[in-house]
Design a protein around this motif. Structure first.
Motif, PDB file in Angstrom:
ATOM      1  N   PRO A   1      44.593  82.910  32.371  1.00 26.83           N
ATOM      2  CA  PRO A   1      45.548  84.019  32.529  1.00 26.83           C
ATOM      3  C   PRO A   1      46.071  84.103  33.967  1.00 26.83           C
ATOM      4  CG  PRO A   1      43.626  84.736  31.293  1.00 26.83           C
ATOM      5  CD  PRO A   1      43.313  83.361  31.820  1.00 26.83           C
ATOM      6  N   GLU A   2      47.348  84.449  34.095  1.00 22.22           N
ATOM      7  CA  GLU A   2      47.986  84.492  35.415  1.00 22.22           C
ATOM      8  C   GLU A   2      47.249  85.393  36.401  1.00 22.22           C
ATOM      9  OE1 GLU A   2      52.321  84.687  35.800  1.00 22.22           O
ATOM     10  OE2 GLU A   2      52.383  84.332  33.638  1.00 22.22           O
ATOM     11  N   ASN A   3      46.801  86.556  35.941  1.00 20.03           N
ATOM     12  CA  ASN A   3      46.116  87.457  36.877  1.00 20.03           C
ATOM     13  C   ASN A   3      44.783  86.867  37.333  1.00 20.03           C
ATOM     14  OD1 ASN A   3      44.931  87.870  34.365  1.00 20.03           O
ATOM     15  ND2 ASN A   3      44.683  90.073  34.654  1.00 20.03           N
ATOM     16  N   ARG A   4      44.088  86.172  36.453  1.00 18.64           N
ATOM     17  CA  ARG A   4      42.827  85.509  36.821  1.00 18.64           C
ATOM     18  C   ARG A   4      43.112  84.369  37.805  1.00 18.64           C
ATOM     19  NH1 ARG A   4      37.324  85.523  37.353  1.00 18.64           N
ATOM     20  NH2 ARG A   4      36.489  83.459  36.989  1.00 18.64           N
ATOM     21  N   LEU A   5      44.144  83.583  37.521  1.00 15.23           N
ATOM     22  CA  LEU A   5      44.495  82.478  38.400  1.00 15.23           C
ATOM     23  C   LEU A   5      44.876  82.991  39.783  1.00 15.23           C
ATOM     24  CD1 LEU A   5      44.926  79.481  38.869  1.00 15.23           C
ATOM     25  CD2 LEU A   5      47.246  79.762  37.976  1.00 15.23           C
ATOM     26  N   SER A   6      45.628  84.065  39.846  1.00 11.81           N
ATOM     27  CA  SER A   6      46.001  84.656  41.128  1.00 11.81           C
ATOM     28  C   SER A   6      44.759  85.057  41.921  1.00 11.81           C
ATOM     29  CB  SER A   6      46.893  85.875  40.909  1.00 11.81           C
ATOM     30  OG  SER A   6      47.194  86.492  42.137  1.00 11.81           O
ATOM     31  N   SER A   7      43.780  85.617  41.230  1.00 10.04           N
ATOM     32  CA  SER A   7      42.523  86.009  41.893  1.00 10.04           C
ATOM     33  C   SER A   7      41.772  84.792  42.423  1.00 10.04           C
ATOM     34  CB  SER A   7      41.637  86.791  40.924  1.00 10.04           C
ATOM     35  OG  SER A   7      42.237  88.025  40.604  1.00 10.04           O
ATOM     36  N   ILE A   8      41.825  83.687  41.687  1.00 15.49           N
ATOM     37  CA  ILE A   8      41.176  82.443  42.129  1.00 15.49           C
ATOM     38  C   ILE A   8      41.901  81.895  43.354  1.00 15.49           C
ATOM     39  CG2 ILE A   8      40.738  80.023  41.515  1.00 15.49           C
ATOM     40  CD1 ILE A   8      40.342  81.047  38.575  1.00 15.49           C
ATOM     41  N   VAL A   9      43.224  81.811  43.276  1.00 10.55           N
ATOM     42  CA  VAL A   9      44.027  81.269  44.374  1.00 10.55           C
ATOM     43  C   VAL A   9      43.838  82.088  45.645  1.00 10.55           C
ATOM     44  CG1 VAL A   9      46.388  80.866  45.179  1.00 10.55           C
ATOM     45  CG2 VAL A   9      45.737  80.181  42.865  1.00 10.55           C
TER      46      VAL A   9
ATOM     47  N   LEU B   1      48.102  72.374  47.200  1.00 12.20           N
ATOM     48  CA  LEU B   1      48.463  71.497  46.085  1.00 12.20           C
ATOM     49  C   LEU B   1      49.590  72.087  45.241  1.00 12.20           C
ATOM     50  CD1 LEU B   1      44.945  70.230  45.040  1.00 12.20           C
ATOM     51  CD2 LEU B   1      46.855  68.818  45.817  1.00 12.20           C
ATOM     52  N   LEU B   2      49.592  73.397  45.080  1.00 12.94           N
ATOM     53  CA  LEU B   2      50.687  74.027  44.344  1.00 12.94           C
ATOM     54  C   LEU B   2      52.019  73.767  45.045  1.00 12.94           C
ATOM     55  CD1 LEU B   2      49.047  77.406  43.282  1.00 12.94           C
ATOM     56  CD2 LEU B   2      49.834  75.584  41.759  1.00 12.94           C
ATOM     57  N   VAL B   3      52.034  73.893  46.357  1.00  7.59           N
ATOM     58  CA  VAL B   3      53.252  73.634  47.129  1.00  7.59           C
ATOM     59  C   VAL B   3      53.609  72.153  47.060  1.00  7.59           C
ATOM     60  CG1 VAL B   3      54.246  73.629  49.456  1.00  7.59           C
ATOM     61  CG2 VAL B   3      52.944  75.611  48.654  1.00  7.59           C
ATOM     62  N   GLU B   4      52.612  71.297  47.292  1.00  8.57           N
ATOM     63  CA  GLU B   4      52.830  69.849  47.297  1.00  8.57           C
ATOM     64  C   GLU B   4      53.397  69.360  45.966  1.00  8.57           C
ATOM     65  OE1 GLU B   4      49.669  66.452  47.039  1.00  8.57           O
ATOM     66  OE2 GLU B   4      49.818  67.102  49.138  1.00  8.57           O
ATOM     67  N   LYS B   5      52.909  69.926  44.887  1.00  8.89           N
ATOM     68  CA  LYS B   5      53.345  69.500  43.554  1.00  8.89           C
ATOM     69  C   LYS B   5      54.512  70.336  43.025  1.00  8.89           C
ATOM     70  CE  LYS B   5      48.874  67.510  42.478  1.00  8.89           C
ATOM     71  NZ  LYS B   5      49.199  66.129  42.217  1.00  8.89           N
ATOM     72  N   ASN B   6      55.012  71.226  43.902  1.00 10.48           N
ATOM     73  CA  ASN B   6      56.138  72.086  43.538  1.00 10.48           C
ATOM     74  C   ASN B   6      55.863  72.805  42.207  1.00 10.48           C
ATOM     75  OD1 ASN B   6      58.628  73.280  43.981  1.00 10.48           O
ATOM     76  ND2 ASN B   6      59.713  71.692  42.833  1.00 10.48           N
ATOM     77  N   MET B   7      54.673  73.401  42.113  1.00 13.98           N
ATOM     78  CA  MET B   7      54.233  74.052  40.887  1.00 13.98           C
ATOM     79  C   MET B   7      53.940  75.521  41.165  1.00 13.98           C
ATOM     80  SD  MET B   7      50.937  73.083  38.456  1.00 13.98           S
ATOM     81  CE  MET B   7      51.377  71.355  38.404  1.00 13.98           C
ATOM     82  N   SER B   8      54.435  76.383  40.328  1.00 15.36           N
ATOM     83  CA  SER B   8      54.154  77.813  40.482  1.00 15.36           C
ATOM     84  C   SER B   8      52.806  78.145  39.850  1.00 15.36           C
ATOM     85  CB  SER B   8      55.248  78.637  39.816  1.00 15.36           C
ATOM     86  OG  SER B   8      55.190  78.481  38.409  1.00 15.36           O
ATOM     87  N   GLN B   9      52.265  79.297  40.231  1.00 15.81           N
ATOM     88  CA  GLN B   9      51.031  79.756  39.601  1.00 15.81           C
ATOM     89  C   GLN B   9      51.258  79.974  38.106  1.00 15.81           C
ATOM     90  OE1 GLN B   9      48.776  82.900  41.480  1.00 15.81           O
ATOM     91  NE2 GLN B   9      49.354  82.187  43.512  1.00 15.81           N
TER      92      GLN B   9
END
Length: 69
Positions: free
Chosen positions: A26-34, A8-16
């Motif tokens: 938080p970015e580090n938490r989101l990265s861990s989820i992804v 979905l991130l790629v499809e919506k052209n959205m960065s983390q």
């Protein structure tokens, strides 16, 4: 790894980074989820689904609820 979230991130052209900003996760938490290193909490699942405009079960599958009597 959460393949649907990455897709979905790629499809919506959205960065983390942008998703982190939209969800206030938080970015580090989101990265861990992804990357599948942690399981998102219920409120994080809701924020992610809302930010990506998809149902929660599309991102994380069906949720089984266990009730103890």
């Amino acid at each position: 790894m959460n393949k649907e979230l990455k897709h979905l991130l790629v499809e919506k052209n959205m960065s983390q980074r942008v998703l982190a900003h939209k969800t206030a996760i938080p970015e580090n938490r989101l990265s861990s989820i992804v990357n599948g290193w942690v399981t998102p909490k219920d409120f994080e699942q809701t924020k992610l689904a809302n930010a990506l405009n998809v149902p929660i079960n599309q991102l994380f599958g069906e949720v089984e609820v266990c009730l103890n009597n």
